[in-house]
Structure formats: C-alpha cells, structure tokens
Design a protein around this motif. Structure first.
Motif, PDB file in Angstrom:
ATOM      1  N   VAL A 161       0.751  -1.234  -0.034  1.00 39.24           N
ATOM      2  CA  VAL A 161      -0.138   0.063   0.150  1.00 39.24           C
ATOM      3  C   VAL A 161       0.950   1.344   0.120  1.00 39.24           C
ATOM      4  O   VAL A 161       0.213   2.258  -0.650  1.00 39.24           O
ATOM      5  CB  VAL A 161      -1.059  -0.135   1.220  1.00 39.24           C
ATOM      6  N   GLU A 162       2.117   1.167   0.392  1.00 39.98           N
ATOM      7  CA  GLU A 162       2.922   2.414   0.727  1.00 39.98           C
ATOM      8  C   GLU A 162       3.295   2.690  -0.942  1.00 39.98           C
ATOM      9  O   GLU A 162       3.925   3.910  -1.274  1.00 39.98           O
ATOM     10  CB  GLU A 162       4.229   1.927   1.197  1.00 39.98           C
ATOM     11  N   ASP A 163       3.287   1.895  -1.884  1.00 43.52           N
ATOM     12  CA  ASP A 163       3.602   2.290  -3.238  1.00 43.52           C
ATOM     13  C   ASP A 163       2.651   3.309  -3.949  1.00 43.52           C
ATOM     14  O   ASP A 163       3.045   3.681  -4.899  1.00 43.52           O
ATOM     15  CB  ASP A 163       3.705   0.992  -4.183  1.00 43.52           C
ATOM     16  N   PHE A 164       1.404   3.479  -3.243  1.00 41.28           N
ATOM     17  CA  PHE A 164       0.372   4.423  -3.742  1.00 41.28           C
ATOM     18  C   PHE A 164       0.091   5.713  -2.930  1.00 41.28           C
ATOM     19  O   PHE A 164       0.386   5.656  -1.599  1.00 41.28           O
ATOM     20  CB  PHE A 164      -0.683   3.604  -4.078  1.00 41.28           C
ATOM     21  N   GLU A 168     -13.889   0.166   1.259  1.00 44.19           N
ATOM     22  CA  GLU A 168     -14.213   1.307   0.527  1.00 44.19           C
ATOM     23  C   GLU A 168     -13.195   1.243  -0.856  1.00 44.19           C
ATOM     24  O   GLU A 168     -12.282   0.354  -1.069  1.00 44.19           O
ATOM     25  CB  GLU A 168     -13.720   2.678   1.271  1.00 44.19           C
ATOM     26  N   VAL A 169     -13.487   2.417  -1.759  1.00 48.85           N
ATOM     27  CA  VAL A 169     -12.494   2.323  -2.902  1.00 48.85           C
ATOM     28  C   VAL A 169     -12.083   3.680  -2.898  1.00 48.85           C
ATOM     29  O   VAL A 169     -12.793   4.832  -2.581  1.00 48.85           O
ATOM     30  CB  VAL A 169     -13.464   2.323  -4.075  1.00 48.85           C
ATOM     31  N   GLN A 170     -10.734   3.778  -3.146  1.00 50.95           N
ATOM     32  CA  GLN A 170      -9.975   5.070  -3.033  1.00 50.95           C
ATOM     33  C   GLN A 170      -9.400   5.343  -4.635  1.00 50.95           C
ATOM     34  O   GLN A 170      -9.003   4.608  -5.174  1.00 50.95           O
ATOM     35  CB  GLN A 170      -8.915   5.231  -2.130  1.00 50.95           C
ATOM     36  N   LEU A 171      -9.454   6.685  -4.845  1.00 52.61           N
ATOM     37  CA  LEU A 171      -8.505   6.936  -5.943  1.00 52.61           C
ATOM     38  C   LEU A 171      -7.125   7.043  -5.651  1.00 52.61           C
ATOM     39  O   LEU A 171      -6.809   7.756  -4.593  1.00 52.61           O
ATOM     40  CB  LEU A 171      -9.023   8.241  -6.524  1.00 52.61           C
ATOM     41  N   VAL A 172      -6.147   6.350  -6.193  1.00 53.87           N
ATOM     42  CA  VAL A 172      -4.888   6.487  -5.905  1.00 53.87           C
ATOM     43  C   VAL A 172      -3.989   6.622  -6.958  1.00 53.87           C
ATOM     44  O   VAL A 172      -4.346   6.590  -8.301  1.00 53.87           O
ATOM     45  CB  VAL A 172      -4.399   5.053  -5.266  1.00 53.87           C
ATOM     46  N   ARG A 173      -2.695   7.333  -6.804  1.00 62.42           N
ATOM     47  CA  ARG A 173      -1.776   7.351  -7.827  1.00 62.42           C
ATOM     48  C   ARG A 173      -0.485   6.225  -7.525  1.00 62.42           C
ATOM     49  O   ARG A 173       0.071   6.315  -6.301  1.00 62.42           O
ATOM     50  CB  ARG A 173      -1.336   8.756  -7.895  1.00 62.42           C
ATOM     51  N   HIS A 174       0.207   5.625  -8.387  1.00 61.88           N
ATOM     52  CA  HIS A 174       1.073   4.610  -7.954  1.00 61.88           C
ATOM     53  C   HIS A 174       2.384   5.559  -8.306  1.00 61.88           C
ATOM     54  O   HIS A 174       2.540   6.104  -9.346  1.00 61.88           O
ATOM     55  CB  HIS A 174       0.884   3.451  -9.116  1.00 61.88           C
ATOM     56  N   LYS A 175       3.077   5.728  -7.345  1.00 58.98           N
ATOM     57  CA  LYS A 175       4.233   6.512  -6.947  1.00 58.98           C
ATOM     58  C   LYS A 175       5.196   6.385  -8.239  1.00 58.98           C
ATOM     59  O   LYS A 175       5.533   7.163  -8.948  1.00 58.98           O
ATOM     60  CB  LYS A 175       5.100   6.244  -5.741  1.00 58.98           C
ATOM     61  N   SER A 176       5.446   5.130  -8.369  1.00 56.21           N
ATOM     62  CA  SER A 176       6.723   4.912  -9.512  1.00 56.21           C
ATOM     63  C   SER A 176       6.303   5.100 -10.881  1.00 56.21           C
ATOM     64  O   SER A 176       7.175   5.761 -11.746  1.00 56.21           O
ATOM     65  CB  SER A 176       7.173   3.591  -9.300  1.00 56.21           C
ATOM     66  N   SER A 177       4.806   4.820 -11.097  1.00 50.73           N
ATOM     67  CA  SER A 177       4.746   5.083 -12.419  1.00 50.73           C
ATOM     68  C   SER A 177       3.532   6.279 -12.852  1.00 50.73           C
ATOM     69  O   SER A 177       3.438   6.462 -13.955  1.00 50.73           O
ATOM     70  CB  SER A 177       3.570   3.983 -12.838  1.00 50.73           C
ATOM     71  N   SER A 178       3.206   6.598 -11.712  1.00 49.33           N
ATOM     72  CA  SER A 178       2.247   8.091 -12.007  1.00 49.33           C
ATOM     73  C   SER A 178       1.088   7.613 -12.563  1.00 49.33           C
ATOM     74  O   SER A 178       0.302   8.484 -12.746  1.00 49.33           O
ATOM     75  CB  SER A 178       3.090   9.237 -12.856  1.00 49.33           C
TER      76      SER A 178
END
Ligand SMILES: CN(C)[C@H]1CCc2nc(NC(=O)c3cccc([C@H]4CCCN4C(=O)Nc4cccc(C#N)c4)c3)sc2C1
Length: 413
Positions: free
Chosen positions: A71-74, A87-97
């Motif tokens: 989960v820390e990757d997001f 729940e559902v969250q909008l997230v951004r993958h850190k390494s790929s954006s």
C-alpha cells in the motif's frame, strides 16, 4: 543431474511459474507472510516451535512484504466509493504516476462471516475477463488487515449519477441497455451469474462507455447453467423473484435472473423510478413477487410501445423471460432498432454523454463520501492458532509480471 531428476525439477518449476497454480511463487510467498502473521502473537509464542518459527521468519516476511507491491507504493488521492466491507480510493502509483481505483476490503469483516469467499470470484473475473466491458484488475495484494484490489479508475462515475443529472431519452436508454447486455453476456460466457446488476455497478470510462465494476455477488454456474444458493443477494429493487425466493431454501436459478435486473434498470432510466419501489423492504418484496399485477407504467410519461414490450419481456416469470434461450433473442427485440447504434459497432460509437475531464485524477463525477469513522476494529488476540490469514493465501496478483518467469534477469530491473 540425471534426466529423471531434471524432468521432475522442470515440472515443479513450471508449476511455480504458472499464475493459475496454487503452487505459484506468489502463493508460496503469501504462505510465508500468512503463517508469520498467524504466529506472531505472544500467547502463541509460549509454544517453543511457534516462537522459534516466528523469530526466524518474521524478518523474511517483512522483507517479502516490503519488496512486493504494497500500500506504501500508492499515494491516496480521494475516497470515491464505499461498500459493506470496505471502500474504494482513487490512488496514484508513485513509481509509474498511473492513477487507479483501489478497493480495500477488511479481513476482519470477512473473518467474522463464513460466507465471505466472494472476493475470489471478483478477483478471478476482473483479472481474467480481458474485456472492454469489465473493469480490469491490475494488481492484488494484502497486509495483515486488508485485501487490496488495484483496478481501472472509471472517471465517468456510475450511471446512478447520470440518471440523477439527466432526463434520459429513449435513444440514450437504447445505448446504455445495449452496453449492459453485452457486459452481462461477457460475465455469463465466463460461467458466472452476476445476481446484483444495478446502476451502482455500471461505471463509465473517460469516453462515456460502460463497464461493470462490482462482482462480489457473482456465482459460478454449474454444468447445467444453474446456481444453487440459499442466500438472497442483491439490492431489493433489482432482485428477481427467483433469487428472492432462494432466501433460506436452496433454489436453482440461472443467468436469466440478470435479465430481470436489466428490465428494472431500463424501467428506471425511462420513468425515473424503479417499478416495484415501496417505502419498506417487505413492500418491495411483495410487489416483486406479485409483479404480474404490480407492474404498471405511469400514463404521464411518453414511452414507446417497444420499450414497454421489452420491459414486460424482462419483468416476467423466468420460464417466459426474454434471454432465457440466449442473448440473440434480446438483440433482435424491436426496442433496439435505431439508425445510429448496433450491438456490433456500439463500442466504437460516441456515447450520449462524454465526461468532460480536466486531469487524469478528476473526480467531479464522484460524490464526496464521508468516511464512517467507526473505530477500526482490531483482531481479538487469538487464544490458539486460528489460522485467520490462511483463507487469503493466493490472493496476491500482478497482471503484468510473473516472478521467476523471465529466464534472464530483466535488463532494467
Ligand atoms: C455475502 N456477503 C458476506 C458478501 C456479499 C458480497 C460483498 N461485496 C462487498 N463489497 C464491498 O464491501 C465493497 C467495498 C468497496 C466498494 C464496493 C463497491 C460498491 C460501491 C462502489 N464499489 C466498487 O467496487 N467501486 C468501484 C470498483 C471498480 C472501479 C471503481 C472506480 N473508479 C469503483 C464494494 S462486501 C460483501 C459481502
């Protein structure tokens, strides 16, 4: 190494690289993490064997969890949905954006209930459908508290909002009903009955095309195309009589229960309310069971005869219901005759409503959701070895990479 030993080693290695095998490397790594999670309790460590195992493998488990996706990757952007177990969250993958919708399901909620293996169907369908009609699962992982499913973000939001924002003309209803029919056909052809088709589960991509998004109530059909289920699922308004009657008794029903729900959906698009609405659950159930008499069309709404005929064809007893002999009878119905869209070109056509988006993380089509601040339930300290994490072994999934698959180490790794 002699030929016989080499052959046996190859067989094992092939199993370990096979994404569909429970001997898959991700499953084996899940096993280490699960076992450590289940042993890592002071009460259990009084047993020497458990204490020594935990001491030796906890560092390894931590390393596995840190090296694999977690989960820390997001980066968390916004809460965009909530359901019974998470729940559902909008997230951004850190390494790929890359932005994704990440569904988080509470392991604790699932441990409390025996019939909670629903997430396996959801994982299987979204991982393997490989269909433009189904939200795709990109990654699945877990930690000691949650399951995570990283899926396509659907910036158009769900069709409930669209029905709330627009008075839907029949022409639009043709488009959306066509897309729902094709999406359900995909699920049926995979061998599943959906059982909870409703506008909340129909989301729009950035073009305005539809995808089905929530498969927790899907059930595999048997060889005879039927499911046997005693737990009535689905939301009252959209539930079919046969699924309703399966409450408590083992009742057989098939894919036609989903066509009933399409009838409800079509009625709601055209009339702005569901046909069997009542202000009580019992009232709604009563109307559904007595649908022959309770189905009526408000006079003041101008609706074509074809539309009414299709609604009647869906909202009828399952032995008479349109679609019981397959989707071709549905496709041939006069309601779908129009000069713009066909079942074959609809995915390439321009949808009635195209979302206006200003960024890849634009959440204008999602209502603000307040997080129900219920104190996060913590697991009770196990008295003995409960194996609470064992049911989740094998859930981890990475769509774009299989450990140990490449013969040579990846150049850019
Ligand atoms: C028998 N019982 C025990 C089980 C029967 C099946 C079942 N399903 C559950 N399901 C849940 O607990 C849950 C959690 C979060 C979101 C959602 C959906 C409902 C609201 C939105 N949502 C959803 O999946 N949204 C979604 C999905 C994919 C992409 C995007 C986007 N963008 C949004 C459902 S709990 C449960 C209990």
């Amino acid at each position: 190494m002699d030929v016989e030993r080499r052959r046996r080693a190859n067989t094992l290695e092939r199993e370990m690289r096979d994404p569909t095998s429970i001997c898959n490397v991700d499953c084996l790594l899940d096993t280490v993490s699960a076992l450590v999670s289940d042993c890592d309790h002071d009460t259990l460590k009084r047993l020497k064997n458990i204490e020594q195992y935990a001491a030796k493998y906890k560092p390894l488990a931590q390393r596995i969890n840190q090296l694999r996706m977690n989960v820390e990757d997001f980066d968390f952007i916004k809460l965009i949905g909530a359901g019974a177990f998470g729940e559902v969250q909008l997230v951004r993958h850190k390494s790929s954006s890359q932005v994704y919708a990440m569904k988080r399901l509470s392991k604790f909620e699932m441990m409390k209930r025996p019939d909670s293996a629903f997430f396996w169907e959801e994982r299987h369908i979204m991982a393997h459908a490989n269909s433009e009609w189904i939200v795709q699962l990109h990654f699945a992982f877990q930690d000691s508290k949650y399951l995570y499913m990283v899926m396509d973000f659907m910036p158009g939001g769900d069709i409930v909002s669209l029905m709330g924002d627009y008075d839907i003309p029949e022409k639009w209803a043709i488009f959306y009903t066509m897309e729902v029919v094709l999406a359900l056909d995909t699920i049926h052809n995979m061998g599943f009955v959906h059982r909870d088709v409703k506008p909340d589960n129909m989301l729009h991509d950035n073009y305005g095309h539809l995808k089905l998004a929530d498969f927790g109530t899907c059930m595999r059909m048997g060889a005879n195309g039927q499911v046997v289920s005693s737990n009535a699922v689905g939301t009252p308004d959209y539930i079919s009589p046969e699924v309703l009657q399966s409450q408590g008794v083992d009742n057989e029903y098939g894919r036609e229960c989903d066509w009933w729900s399409v009838g409800i959906f079509l009625y709601e698009m055209l009339f702005g309310e569901t046909p069997f609405y009542a202000d009580s659950l019992v009232g709604t159930y009563g109307k559904i069971m007595d649908h022959k008499n309770s189905l009526s069309f408000p006079q003041e709404v101008e609706i074509s005869e074809q539309a009414k005929a299709l609604i009647r064809a869906f909202l009828t007893d399952r032995t008479q219901r349109l679609g019981r002999y397959g989707i071709d009878d549905i496709k041939a119905h006069p309601f779908f005759r129009n000069d713009t869209w066909s079942f074959d070109n609809i995915r390439e056509s321009v949808p009635p409503v195209v979302p206006e988006l200003t960024s890849d993380d634009d959440t204008r089509n999602f209502e603000d959701i307040e997080r129900d601040e219920k104190p996060e339930e913590v697991f009770p300290v196990p008295k003995g070895f409960d194996g609470n994490h064992l049911p989740f072994i094998g859930f981890t999934y990475t769509g774009d990479y299989q450990l140990l698959s490449s013969d040579t180490v990846d150049a850019e790794a």
